[in-house]
Motif scaffolding. Sequence first.
Motif, short mmCIF file in Angstrom:
data_model
loop_
_atom_site.label_atom_id
_atom_site.label_comp_id
_atom_site.label_asym_id
_atom_site.label_seq_id
_atom_site.Cartn_x
_atom_site.Cartn_y
_atom_site.Cartn_z
N ARG A 194 -3.03 3.05 -3.02
CA ARG A 194 -2.75 4.73 -3.45
C ARG A 194 -3.28 4.83 -1.87
N PHE A 195 -2.92 5.46 -1.50
CA PHE A 195 -3.55 6.89 -0.90
C PHE A 195 -4.60 7.62 -0.84
N HIS A 225 3.97 0.52 1.98
CA HIS A 225 4.05 0.11 3.58
C HIS A 225 3.35 -1.41 2.82
N TYR A 261 0.82 -0.84 0.35
CA TYR A 261 0.44 -0.05 -0.08
C TYR A 261 0.58 1.32 0.31
N GLN A 262 0.97 2.32 -1.02
CA GLN A 262 1.80 3.49 -0.53
C GLN A 262 0.51 4.48 0.14
N THR A 263 1.68 4.77 0.89
CA THR A 263 1.20 6.08 2.00
C THR A 263 1.08 7.55 1.21
N ASP A 264 2.18 7.54 0.65
CA ASP A 264 2.01 9.18 0.50
C ASP A 264 3.06 8.96 -1.03
#
Length: 179
Positions: free
Chosen positions: A123-124, A68, A60-63
């Motif tokens: 994604r975020f 992550h 998961y892309q947090t920014d």
Amino acid sequence: MKLWFITACLALAVGACASAPTTQYYRLSDTAYRLPATQKSNVVLRVVVAEPLKGQNLLYQTDAHTLHFAKQHLWAEPLDIAIRNQLANALNQQNRPVRFVPPSLQNNDTPELTVYIEQFHGRFDGQTQIEGYSVFKHQGKTTAGSNFSVLTAQQGDGYAAMIDSLSTGLQQVATQIAP
């Protein structure tokens, strides 16, 4: 004083055991390969995933800069095989003049489509991202190739919604990669 200390340690130990998170395993929506009944020429489909995707962890892309790796949310099967099977099923449903098969059905002269997956994560901003490229080879020569980039809106929150969105994105990739 000793009794208080022992009681506090026991309470902490019991509390730590009770709150251990459970691991959840996820699959893409269409990972059971189905061999088409039609007798067409075979094209072997291979999928190669980028190094960060080779593990079992969901990403998961947090920014804009940070990925992550989930610790308790894992793929239930190798991601390259799951993507290959779902893509093959989607490609075979498009009524193409060939049928896409796994490498186990390859012979010496079978053309080959290799799909390289560079990005495959949530994604975020509420979307999922699939990026990569494909290369078509026949008789040892590369005859075609194309890039693809698919963003799919995630419907709902959580990892299950992310997996549904990635599966939808793979359907779109299938329309972009076929030679």
